[in-house]
Design an enzyme around this catalytic site. Sequence first.
Site, short mmCIF file in Angstrom:
data_model
loop_
_atom_site.label_atom_id
_atom_site.label_comp_id
_atom_site.label_asym_id
_atom_site.label_seq_id
_atom_site.Cartn_x
_atom_site.Cartn_y
_atom_site.Cartn_z
N ASN A 177 0.81 -1.23 0.00
CA ASN A 177 0.00 0.00 0.00
C ASN A 177 0.85 1.27 0.00
O ASN A 177 0.33 2.38 0.14
CB ASN A 177 -0.97 0.01 1.18
N ASP A 179 2.78 2.80 2.08
CA ASP A 179 2.67 3.75 3.19
C ASP A 179 3.98 3.88 3.97
O ASP A 179 4.04 4.49 5.03
CB ASP A 179 1.53 3.35 4.14
N GLU A 186 3.06 -8.03 5.24
CA GLU A 186 4.05 -7.51 4.30
C GLU A 186 5.44 -8.02 4.63
O GLU A 186 6.25 -8.31 3.74
CB GLU A 186 4.02 -5.98 4.30
N HIS A 332 34.47 -22.68 -31.34
CA HIS A 332 34.10 -23.51 -32.50
C HIS A 332 32.88 -22.89 -33.19
O HIS A 332 31.94 -22.44 -32.52
CB HIS A 332 33.76 -24.93 -32.02
N ASN A 333 32.90 -22.86 -34.52
CA ASN A 333 31.77 -22.29 -35.28
C ASN A 333 31.27 -21.01 -34.62
O ASN A 333 30.09 -20.87 -34.28
CB ASN A 333 30.64 -23.31 -35.42
N GLU A 362 36.44 -19.08 -35.43
CA GLU A 362 36.34 -19.88 -36.65
C GLU A 362 35.46 -19.18 -37.67
O GLU A 362 34.42 -18.60 -37.33
CB GLU A 362 35.78 -21.26 -36.31
N ASP A 364 33.68 -20.20 -41.32
CA ASP A 364 33.35 -21.16 -42.38
C ASP A 364 32.93 -20.36 -43.61
O ASP A 364 31.85 -19.76 -43.61
CB ASP A 364 32.20 -22.07 -41.95
N GLU A 411 37.86 -22.09 -42.49
CA GLU A 411 37.46 -23.31 -43.19
C GLU A 411 36.96 -22.82 -44.53
O GLU A 411 35.88 -22.24 -44.65
CB GLU A 411 36.39 -24.07 -42.42
N LYS A 459 44.87 -18.80 -39.87
CA LYS A 459 45.15 -20.24 -39.96
C LYS A 459 44.41 -20.78 -41.18
O LYS A 459 43.21 -20.58 -41.33
CB LYS A 459 44.66 -20.96 -38.71
N LYS A 461 45.00 -23.14 -45.30
CA LYS A 461 45.85 -23.89 -46.23
C LYS A 461 46.89 -22.98 -46.86
O LYS A 461 46.71 -21.76 -46.94
CB LYS A 461 44.97 -24.50 -47.33
N SER A 543 44.08 -30.18 -37.28
CA SER A 543 42.82 -30.15 -36.52
C SER A 543 42.36 -31.58 -36.29
O SER A 543 42.46 -32.42 -37.19
CB SER A 543 41.75 -29.37 -37.29
N ARG A 570 44.59 -28.11 -32.94
CA ARG A 570 43.22 -27.58 -32.74
C ARG A 570 42.26 -28.76 -32.65
O ARG A 570 42.31 -29.68 -33.46
CB ARG A 570 42.84 -26.68 -33.91
N ASP A 729 15.52 -31.02 -5.86
CA ASP A 729 14.14 -31.40 -6.15
C ASP A 729 14.05 -32.92 -6.11
O ASP A 729 14.76 -33.61 -6.84
CB ASP A 729 13.71 -30.88 -7.53
#
Length: 779
Positions: A177, A179, A186, A332-333, A362, A364, A411, A459, A461, A543, A570, A729
């Site tokens: 409320n 107050d 409360e 990764h990715n 990385e 791709d 890649e 990194k 080829k 890799s 890697r 739980d």
Amino acid sequence: MQCIRRQPKRTASQENILLEQSRRVAALNGIRLGLKDDKDLKFLLKGSQLLKVKSSSWRKERFYKLQEDCKTIWQESKKVLRSPESQIFSIEDIRDVRSGHKTEGMEKYAKDVPEYRCFSIIFKDQRKNLDLIASSEDDANHWIAGLGKIIAHSNSMNQKQKLQHWIHTCLRKADKNKDNKMSLKELKDFLKEVNIEVDDYHAKKIFQHCDKSKTEALEDDEIEEFYKILTERKEIDSIFQMYSDPEGFMSCQNLVRFLYEVQQEEDAVVAAPALIQRYEPNERAKRGNAMTKDGFLMYLLSDEGNIFNPSHRKVYQDMTQPLSHYLVSSSHNTYLMEDQITGPSSTEAYIRALTKGCRCVELDCWDGPNSEPVIYHGYTLTSKILFSDVIKAIKNYAFKTSPYPVILSLENHCSVDQQKVMAQHMTTILQDMLLVAPVDGNKSQFPSPEQLKGKILVKGKKLSRQEDPINENNNLEAEDVSDEDEAAEIEDESVKTKVEQKGKSDTLKLAKELSDIVVYCKSVHFEGFDDPSHPRAFYEMSSFSESKALKLAQESGTSFIHHNIRHLSRIYPAGWRTDSSNYSPVDLWNVGCQIVALNFQTAGTEMDVYQGRFQDNGFSGYVLKPEFLRDEQTKFNPKSITEGTWGTKKKLLLKIISGQQLPKVNKSKNSIVDPKVTIEIHGVQQDNNKKQTKVIENNGFNPNWNEEFTFDIEVPALALVRFVVEDFDMSTKNDFIGQYTLPFTSLKQGYRHIHLLTKNGDPYSSSTLFVYINIQDCD
């Protein structure tokens, strides 16, 4: 039919009183933040209309306002049946506020609006960015500066100030409320709000003790008395009493004793006076070079009282060794925000990884429309992003968290023409950041992270018809190289079909321009460990899928360690992990693999352990391997621990004493957590262990365990310790509450607080565990 009782309408004078109270509360919270009479804070408290941007066709005006607690933002919503909670977000959930067009959304959908009116709110979890347009430059500046100040000032508050702010916010919420008084009902609602179940008898007892005025309502000083009872730390009081005099003062000499004998602080004589000056709130005690109970608590809640060694928060390791001597934080990715098959790709994912300390990302790369290469997970339905946008994001964020080198793991599936475009984008966007030649003419071993500061390495080829790929460039324009296609390994039927349809070749034509910017990280197929008479060039790296790497670690651990002293390795997740789940990096670190790439977007034990390892050495993304993983003569094998130079065995004695302000897992008003703590050791096989406390029922506010545990640690340099708090739980899986992971070698001894992290690795504002740590040499 249930009748809903309407709240009586307030009169104009009642509304004015409430408005004035609200202003007073907001002003008080502004003072607590150190932002008294700040014009930006006042603007945010008043609120303003902003345009929310979601797409090219969705741009709508909404009202945003900072709540009086100075901790939460209320946002207007036109959705039907939207819950009040969903219209509020906490400032603690904000990672960053960016001005201008600095998100993908703003780049795509708000280019027609001047940058000075645009800003974006970036959240810590997986929530989408909030892209906003203000009606004027002034309004945008108020929001950007105001939010920035609140975040900075909130972060600099000490634990006691955070606790006080939080409790007063909860008190205000329980005062239905408005107050400014608290009835017994409360008070009980408030206790549930702060995650503690108290039976009626105890609630009434606390209430009557504080209700000195006997008015059946607590106000002003009585609420403060209630606050003191609630935040009492009896376990810390008893420690303090052992070192303090009858008047409640701990002399500097006694503090030195405590720091030296209990906390195992070697510089106790120097540290004690500094701690008194820094944390003692009582001026009389400070002048007398002594500490009160409040100052002692402040110290234990501070960085100096943290379980993590504060000296490890900065770079302290030797950064002048060859790059292959370090573990490297790697993703990764990196472009993926969710799973590996249908999820969105985003430049935001690169920004998040880099700001989390990642140093190897990385890319791709595939042919895209309009001669512009794109990045996505090949053969899948993941969305596509421009290669050039990713390189721009990397340029802007590569060195915000760490100055040490970033490796771009390419890649490459592009045609020769689009490979040339890739090389051109990297050269023109990254400019001097891009490493295009050996450092200081060093052609016999890797340069160090120190020498490579501020540099981005590629990194990929390399054209093979060269005697020395890091020395001479031949005149070939392009030639066939072996194709490494990790996407083709995905264990998904639709992907396998597409790979078969494509008729995948084992070779790929490589453009000279792309080959030329590969200097120290030439990708090659792994053909077995080196023949000592014909060693491979140090810059050649392979890799490995997690299964192949784990097989090598299991069967040829010592050989793998020797390989990783001179070469980079890697590792990437197995193809069946289409849900972006992770593998444990620990077994691969144990054999010296440097670039152990994980899916940064996926929370869980593996990512907790990963972030725990890399918070060491100043969160720089580089951690020096132990000496026995760098020594050419090493005989260490993590699968068969024998006597050797891998350090003295240790006995870890650990006491879980208590918890403080554990967050609610279930947001239901009547739901209280039943916490239990699990302590895990991650290291060599002999050290892996797990022990847990009993369950404390219905108390997430201040549970007390007082339970002791012992762990034997064979190889301390490779061990990590993880503390996990769960809501027990009986019928379903336990709910995660918080965790904290750190290297065994970063543990501080004595009485320490553990500042718990969320599922995504962000700190809770005031959730802690209080523990005692003692480490002894084994006989």
